[in-house]
Design a protein around this motif. Structure first.
Motif, PDB file in Angstrom:
ATOM      1  N   UNK A  56       3.086  -6.405   3.915  1.00 33.73           N
ATOM      2  CA  UNK A  56       3.474  -7.794   3.655  1.00 33.73           C
ATOM      3  C   UNK A  56       4.066  -8.413   4.921  1.00 33.73           C
ATOM      4  N   UNK A  57       3.993  -9.701   4.944  1.00 35.61           N
ATOM      5  CA  UNK A  57       4.441 -10.490   6.082  1.00 35.61           C
ATOM      6  C   UNK A  57       5.956 -10.403   6.271  1.00 35.61           C
ATOM      7  N   UNK A  58       6.392 -10.345   7.531  1.00 32.33           N
ATOM      8  CA  UNK A  58       7.826 -10.389   7.835  1.00 32.33           C
ATOM      9  C   UNK A  58       8.352 -11.773   7.471  1.00 32.33           C
ATOM     10  N   UNK A  59       9.531 -11.812   6.848  1.00 32.69           N
ATOM     11  CA  UNK A  59      10.116 -13.073   6.401  1.00 32.69           C
ATOM     12  C   UNK A  59      11.378 -13.385   7.187  1.00 32.69           C
ATOM     13  N   UNK A  60      11.843 -14.602   7.062  1.00 36.42           N
ATOM     14  CA  UNK A  60      13.040 -15.069   7.747  1.00 36.42           C
ATOM     15  C   UNK A  60      14.280 -14.746   6.902  1.00 36.42           C
ATOM     16  N   UNK A  61      14.449 -13.475   6.614  1.00 33.40           N
ATOM     17  CA  UNK A  61      15.605 -12.938   5.908  1.00 33.40           C
ATOM     18  C   UNK A  61      16.029 -11.679   6.657  1.00 33.40           C
ATOM     19  N   UNK A  62      17.258 -11.215   6.433  1.00 33.26           N
ATOM     20  CA  UNK A  62      17.617  -9.907   7.001  1.00 33.26           C
ATOM     21  C   UNK A  62      16.694  -8.820   6.444  1.00 33.26           C
ATOM     22  N   UNK A  63      16.630  -7.693   7.120  1.00 33.55           N
ATOM     23  CA  UNK A  63      15.836  -6.554   6.632  1.00 33.55           C
ATOM     24  C   UNK A  63      16.598  -5.894   5.480  1.00 33.55           C
ATOM     25  N   UNK A  64      15.914  -5.687   4.377  1.00 35.57           N
ATOM     26  CA  UNK A  64      16.521  -5.049   3.214  1.00 35.57           C
ATOM     27  C   UNK A  64      15.728  -3.807   2.838  1.00 35.57           C
ATOM     28  N   UNK A  65      16.414  -2.802   2.246  1.00 39.65           N
ATOM     29  CA  UNK A  65      15.702  -1.609   1.779  1.00 39.65           C
ATOM     30  C   UNK A  65      15.083  -1.867   0.403  1.00 39.65           C
ATOM     31  N   UNK A  66      13.786  -1.796   0.309  1.00 39.35           N
ATOM     32  CA  UNK A  66      13.095  -2.010  -0.964  1.00 39.35           C
ATOM     33  C   UNK A  66      12.480  -0.697  -1.432  1.00 39.35           C
ATOM     34  N   UNK A  67      12.304  -0.582  -2.729  1.00 38.88           N
ATOM     35  CA  UNK A  67      11.592   0.555  -3.316  1.00 38.88           C
ATOM     36  C   UNK A  67      10.204   0.085  -3.728  1.00 38.88           C
ATOM     37  N   UNK A  68       9.209   0.858  -3.333  1.00 39.29           N
ATOM     38  CA  UNK A  68       7.818   0.527  -3.641  1.00 39.29           C
ATOM     39  C   UNK A  68       7.181   1.644  -4.454  1.00 39.29           C
ATOM     40  N   UNK A  69       6.133   1.293  -5.153  1.00 39.32           N
ATOM     41  CA  UNK A  69       5.361   2.263  -5.928  1.00 39.32           C
ATOM     42  C   UNK A  69       3.906   1.835  -5.844  1.00 39.32           C
ATOM     43  N   UNK A  70       3.019   2.822  -5.710  1.00 36.38           N
ATOM     44  CA  UNK A  70       1.588   2.525  -5.673  1.00 36.38           C
ATOM     45  C   UNK A  70       0.951   3.146  -6.912  1.00 36.38           C
ATOM     46  N   UNK A  71       0.358   2.297  -7.733  1.00 43.39           N
ATOM     47  CA  UNK A  71      -0.272   2.778  -8.957  1.00 43.39           C
ATOM     48  C   UNK A  71      -1.591   2.033  -9.150  1.00 43.39           C
ATOM     49  N   UNK A  72      -2.673   2.798  -9.323  1.00 45.31           N
ATOM     50  CA  UNK A  72      -4.002   2.215  -9.517  1.00 45.31           C
ATOM     51  C   UNK A  72      -4.341   1.212  -8.410  1.00 45.31           C
ATOM     52  N   UNK A  73      -4.025   1.593  -7.185  1.00 48.96           N
ATOM     53  CA  UNK A  73      -4.279   0.770  -5.996  1.00 48.96           C
ATOM     54  C   UNK A  73      -3.551  -0.568  -6.006  1.00 48.96           C
ATOM     55  N   UNK A  74      -2.473  -0.660  -6.767  1.00 48.78           N
ATOM     56  CA  UNK A  74      -1.640  -1.858  -6.754  1.00 48.78           C
ATOM     57  C   UNK A  74      -0.233  -1.446  -6.327  1.00 48.78           C
ATOM     58  N   UNK A  75       0.292  -2.170  -5.369  1.00 43.03           N
ATOM     59  CA  UNK A  75       1.647  -1.877  -4.899  1.00 43.03           C
ATOM     60  C   UNK A  75       2.625  -2.702  -5.721  1.00 43.03           C
ATOM     61  N   UNK A  76       3.681  -2.038  -6.172  1.00 45.06           N
ATOM     62  CA  UNK A  76       4.748  -2.709  -6.915  1.00 45.06           C
ATOM     63  C   UNK A  76       6.045  -2.566  -6.135  1.00 45.06           C
ATOM     64  N   UNK A  77       6.948  -3.504  -6.365  1.00 49.55           N
ATOM     65  CA  UNK A  77       8.266  -3.494  -5.746  1.00 49.55           C
ATOM     66  C   UNK A  77       9.300  -3.460  -6.863  1.00 49.55           C
TER      67      UNK A  77
END
Length: 148
Positions: A1-22
């Motif tokens: 995903x594109x870098x945004x104009x916010x501080x860097x935050x730690x996110x949790x991701x999951x990949x299921x059926x070729x779809x990424x979730x946050x």
């Protein structure tokens, strides 16, 4: 995903059926990672981590009725007394913030009566304070920090 104009935050991701979730810490579940969701998740953490708003006062994607139409707001922050303090309208980074975007959040605010409005596409952020007496909003450099 594109870098945004916010501080860097730690996110949790999951990949299921070729779809990424946050992981959405407010809804306490993984949601499909779309460009607007990427902005929303950054904004949630910005409000909590940078501005000090408690997680318990933040609400995500709830339905409201505007002119007999069902709409969904992106983010609402409540005051301790239960009134709505802030509405945030999130757009995907590819969407230019326009007068139409401000008209949309202003329509929502006719129903919700928030003191502050924030509009963001993750790259550009606009903050307003409502002037209900004169039926307008005044632009601010930032929204206030949480002060309990």
């Amino acid at each position: 995903m594109q870098a945004l104009n916010f501080p860097k935050f730690p996110f949790r991701f999951k990949n299921s059926e070729n779809k990424i979730s946050i992981f959405d810490c407010i809804r306490k579940k993984f949601v499909i990672l779309q460009p607007e969701e990427w902005v929303r998740q950054h904004c949630i953490l910005y409000l909590m981590e940078e501005k000090g708003y408690p997680k318990s006062l933040i609400n995500i994607e709830k339905e409201l009725i505007v002119n007999d139409l069902k709409k969904r707001y992106d983010i609402v922050v409540f005051s301790n007394d239960g009134s709505i303090y802030l509405i945030v309208e999130c757009k995907a980074p590819s969407i230019t913030i326009s007068q139409q975007t401000f008209d949309q959040i202003a329509q929502y605010n006719r129903v919700l009566n928030a003191n502050y409005l924030m509009v963001t596409n993750g790259l550009n952020h606009y903050y307003c304070q409502m002037d209900f007496e004169n039926e307008r909003y005044d632009f601010l450099k930032d929204i206030p920090n949480y002060n309990g």
